[in-house]
Write a protein that holds these residues in place. Structure first.
Motif, PDB file in Angstrom:
ATOM      1  N   LEU A   1       0.781   4.339   8.418  1.00 38.10           N
ATOM      2  CA  LEU A   1       1.247   5.717   8.924  1.00 38.10           C
ATOM      3  C   LEU A   1       1.174   6.673   7.899  1.00 38.10           C
ATOM      4  N   VAL A   2       1.376   6.145   6.680  1.00 33.41           N
ATOM      5  CA  VAL A   2       1.220   7.243   5.551  1.00 33.41           C
ATOM      6  C   VAL A   2      -0.199   7.932   5.277  1.00 33.41           C
ATOM      7  N   LEU A   3      -0.812   6.915   5.468  1.00 34.27           N
ATOM      8  CA  LEU A   3      -2.522   7.442   5.583  1.00 34.27           C
ATOM      9  C   LEU A   3      -2.885   8.144   6.751  1.00 34.27           C
ATOM     10  N   ILE A   4      -2.511   7.717   7.870  1.00 38.78           N
ATOM     11  CA  ILE A   4      -2.846   8.541   9.025  1.00 38.78           C
ATOM     12  C   ILE A   4      -2.366   9.905   8.806  1.00 38.78           C
ATOM     13  N   ASP A   5      -1.102  10.104   8.595  1.00 41.57           N
ATOM     14  CA  ASP A   5      -0.255  11.206   8.580  1.00 41.57           C
ATOM     15  C   ASP A   5      -0.984  12.349   7.703  1.00 41.57           C
ATOM     16  N   ARG A   6      -1.598  11.566   6.477  1.00 44.22           N
ATOM     17  CA  ARG A   6      -1.864  12.591   5.333  1.00 44.22           C
ATOM     18  C   ARG A   6      -3.461  12.839   5.566  1.00 44.22           C
TER      19      ARG A   6
ATOM     20  N   GLY B   1      -5.525  11.676   8.324  1.00 43.63           N
ATOM     21  CA  GLY B   1      -6.119  11.520   9.394  1.00 43.63           C
ATOM     22  C   GLY B   1      -6.276  10.112   9.935  1.00 43.63           C
ATOM     23  N   LEU B   2      -6.589   9.855  11.187  1.00 40.45           N
ATOM     24  CA  LEU B   2      -6.944   8.622  11.964  1.00 40.45           C
ATOM     25  C   LEU B   2      -8.203   8.019  11.408  1.00 40.45           C
ATOM     26  N   ASP B   3      -9.277   8.950  11.821  1.00 35.08           N
ATOM     27  CA  ASP B   3     -10.492   8.384  11.426  1.00 35.08           C
ATOM     28  C   ASP B   3     -10.763   7.616  10.027  1.00 35.08           C
ATOM     29  N   ALA B   4     -10.101   8.794   9.180  1.00 36.57           N
ATOM     30  CA  ALA B   4     -10.682   8.298   7.764  1.00 36.57           C
ATOM     31  C   ALA B   4      -9.767   6.834   7.595  1.00 36.57           C
ATOM     32  N   THR B   5      -8.748   6.703   8.050  1.00 32.27           N
ATOM     33  CA  THR B   5      -7.995   5.298   8.125  1.00 32.27           C
ATOM     34  C   THR B   5      -8.682   4.220   8.610  1.00 32.27           C
ATOM     35  N   ARG B   6      -8.986   4.336   9.945  1.00 28.28           N
ATOM     36  CA  ARG B   6      -9.815   3.469  10.615  1.00 28.28           C
ATOM     37  C   ARG B   6     -11.072   3.016   9.756  1.00 28.28           C
ATOM     38  N   TYR B   7     -11.845   4.126   9.317  1.00 29.39           N
ATOM     39  CA  TYR B   7     -13.127   3.941   8.850  1.00 29.39           C
ATOM     40  C   TYR B   7     -12.905   3.017   7.437  1.00 29.39           C
ATOM     41  N   TYR B   8     -11.853   3.185   6.626  1.00 28.04           N
ATOM     42  CA  TYR B   8     -11.788   2.454   5.570  1.00 28.04           C
ATOM     43  C   TYR B   8     -11.511   1.084   5.659  1.00 28.04           C
TER      44      TYR B   8
END
Length: 659
Positions: free
Chosen positions: A311-316, A318-325
């Motif tokens: 959630l920390v990564l998504i909130d800061r 975005g969703l796509d950056a987190t899923r992509y990584y």
């Protein structure tokens, strides 16, 4: 009833003893990617995830928290569902083992197995690990502790029901033989046979009488059904197996793939198939045991201060950056590491620099040179068009090929290479120069149309992985979701009609300030400043003074200039037969593919190398090593027993000169 071909995919059901972390998100996002991909290909998909809510650990944790077990799991499950929503997980069902639909079916299944003699009552004595909900023999313990988690175990002696595993061993081994793709990766199958089946498969304890939180055994309520029969059967109870309506079960079973972490492969490839055999049901087509997403200090643990909340990564970011990584960084199946540095580098290099910059430049140039109107597509106008057109179609085929094998990082690497090649196409065609020459307007128009088609195709291929960016790309290109964005449209060029108006150019992936964001992620791990100190890059320990090595004879710049170093991408890798130290790598140099044999097998597994960009000495005379042709050498640093390959960012095109 749908006439579409079905596809049933499951994640493990997660144990809600605490909040989930990024490792759980990794599995669920992977399952979501293949579910979305199959839907795009026209399949009738059923994607299942859920929670495993019974057991002694839940009962004890609930008592500590001053709650009933049901209240305890309800609170945590609510958070898990919120996390899946934030990750845009497209699951079709969420099974909870505390639901009546599941408990009723489990009790009936257990009773049936008792009645037909596959389960019998006896007495169990063994070493029990409460956190892992697992029994172990004396020989399986490691230094007297649990071999899975390393925690202390307790000697338990109690009345128990047992499953006759040995009755089905030969049949199970025959199934392995007849279905070589059942356990993936292949190495997991060898582990199951050599570590668990060959030493002798013991009958499995399948009930407990020392705690109360679970499904009661029919006719013997002091016993509760032990975790693995309770948990594993979720894959069929969620489809209505054993209920009055088995329509979903008849449509989707057997499962096409169970996605699991490697630590529970044993239960899914030995115990679960045997249970299904006893029930006279078809076995799943594939069990894929992926590796761990490790952190600094090894596996995630609050005590180590290395837990990452997604959630920390998504909130800061975005969703796509987190899923992509999650899906790009680690070859699916192998262990990999999460680091703040690699996260920021991926977002900046792949998403901001390559994809985001390509979109921004394209929309801006169409606005500047053609008043915001996309020119009609014509093939082969410039000297560079044919190569880009060919790569576009090859990329679609490559993605389709590797997605069938759940090679998410390879698929994203191929899409990334296509995006990088399109950026290079801009530099080759130099639209800013063409725009100054009236006679070059047809070429300029062709360049703009090719850029639009490249972005359109890339955005469609990215849909299983990125759930927000594709629509943003279409909006900026003036494309409406529909015929132009269907999967099969990627196999045609010139789909976007000439005259389509583009939107406003806006960054979809802002570039991150590397130092600042690395510090933020580090401090967020395990949720506080103390954890940040643990997670920050450690200062190098003082080293003993070393003797000065014998340096080689000096050479002049002219001699060094004779060595040609180029960026190469590993597209395939395998061991060299009868050579423990050698790996055979297929390298893409951009202009050609070469084979290089390298003595790095002790340090890297083949699957860890596919997709990496390495530095290759390309003008060495070819030699044969153990009968295999080697057309160059890849660079690595070594010290004692340590060896690390020299790599370059994925944004650097294959074949680029290293100076």
């Amino acid at each position: 009833m749908s006439t579409k071909k079905t596809y049933y995919i499951t994640t493990p059901i997660y144990y809600p003893s605490d909040k989930l972390h990024i490792g759980h998100a990794y599995t669920t996002v992977a399952g979501d990617a293949i579910a979305r991909y199959k839907r795009l290909r026209g399949y009738d998909v059923r994607y299942l995830t859920g929670t495993d809510e019974h057991g002694q650990k839940i009962e004890r944790n609930a008592l500590k928290a001053g709650k009933t077990p049901q209240q305890f799991v309800d609170d945590i499950v609510a958070g898990i569902k919120d996390l899946w929503k934030k990750l845009d997980i497209s699951n079709d069902d969420f099974i909870r083992t505390t639901e009546e639909r599941h408990k009723t079916a489990v009790a009936d299944i257990f009773d049936r197995l008792v009645q037909q003699g596959d389960i019998y009552k006896g007495e169990y004595e063994g070493w029990y690990c409460t956190p892992c909900e697992s029994f172990f023999t004396e020989r399986q313990l490691v230094d007297g502790n649990c071999p899975d988690c390393g925690r202390p175990v307790e000697l338990v002696k109690e009345e128990s029901y047992f499953f006759r595993m040995s009755k089905y061993v030969d049949r199970l081994l025959q199934y392995y033989e007849d279905n070589p793709g059942f356990i993936q990766p292949e190495s997991r199958k060898n582990e199951m046979i050599n570590n668990f089946i060959k030493p002798g498969l013991e009958d499995l304890a399948v009930s407990r009488a020392t705690f109360d939180w679970g499904v009661k055994v029919k006719g013997d309520p002091k016993h509760v059904v032990y975790v693995w029969i309770d948990a594993l059967t979720n894959y069929i109870t969620a489809l209505g197996y054993g209920s009055e309506n088995e329509e979903l079960f008849n449509r989707y079973w057997p499962a096409d793939v169970h996605l699991v972490g490697k630590e529970i492969v044993r239960f899914h490839t030995i115990y679960w198939p045997i249970m299904l055999m006893a029930l006279d049901l078809p076995l799943p087509k594939k069990v894929f045991g992926h590796g761990w997403l490790l952190m600094k200090g090894g596996k995630m643990s609050k005590s180590k201060g290395n837990v990452m909340d997604p959630l920390v990564l998504i909130d800061r970011y975005g969703l796509d950056a987190t899923r992509y990584y999650l899906l790009r960084e680690v070859p699916f199946g192998a262990d990999g590491s999460f680091t703040p540095e690699s996260f920021v580098q991926r977002v900046n290099s792949d998403l901001a620099n390559d994809l985001g910059n390509l979109l921004n430049r394209t929309v801006a140039m169409i606005g500047k040179y053609f008043d915001g109107t996309i020119p009609a597509f014509k093939a082969g106008v410039t000297a560079f068009d044919a190569e880009l057109e060919k790569l576009a179609l090859e990329t679609v085929s490559k993605v389709e090929e590797v997605m069938e094998n759940l090679e998410f990082s390879v698929a994203l690497s191929a899409i990334g290479a296509f995006i990088s090649r399109t950026n290079k196409y801009i530099d080759e065609t130099q639209p800013w120069v063409l725009a100054k020459d009236e006679a070059k307007q047809e070429e300029l128009a062709s360049v703009m149309a090719h850029l639009v088609e490249s972005l359109r195709i890339a955005s469609i291929l990215l849909q299983p992985f990125l759930t927000e960016a594709p629509a943003k790309i279409w909006s900026q290109l003036g494309i409406s979701a529909g015929e132009w964005t269907e999967w099969d449209s990627t196999k045609r060029l010139g789909v976007v009609s000439g005259g389509t108006k583009v939107g406003k150019a806006e960054p979809i992936f802002p570039r991150l300030e590397a130092e600042q964001e690395i510090e933020f992620i580090s401090s967020s791990m395990a949720g506080g400043a103390a954890a940040a100190e643990t997670a920050k890059p450690e200062a190098a320990a003082p080293q003993e003074a070393q003797e000065k090595p014998d340096l080689k004879e000096e050479i002049g710049i002219d001699e060094f200039a004779k060595v040609e170093l180029r960026v190469a991408q590993v597209v395939a890798c395998e061991p060299v037969p009868k050579a423990d130290k050698l790996l055979k790598l297929q390298l893409d140099l951009g202009f050609e593919q070469r084979q290089v044999v390298s003595g790095i097998a002790k340090h890297y597994k083949p699957e860890e190398l596919v997709g990496r960009k390495v530095i290759c000495v390309t003008n060495l005379k070819p030699v044969k090593l153990r009968g295999e042709l080697s057309q160059g050498m890849i660079l690595a640093a070594s010290q004692g027993d340590q060896l690390t390959l020299a790599t370059v960012p994925d944004s650097m095109p294959n074949g680029a000169i290293v100076k």
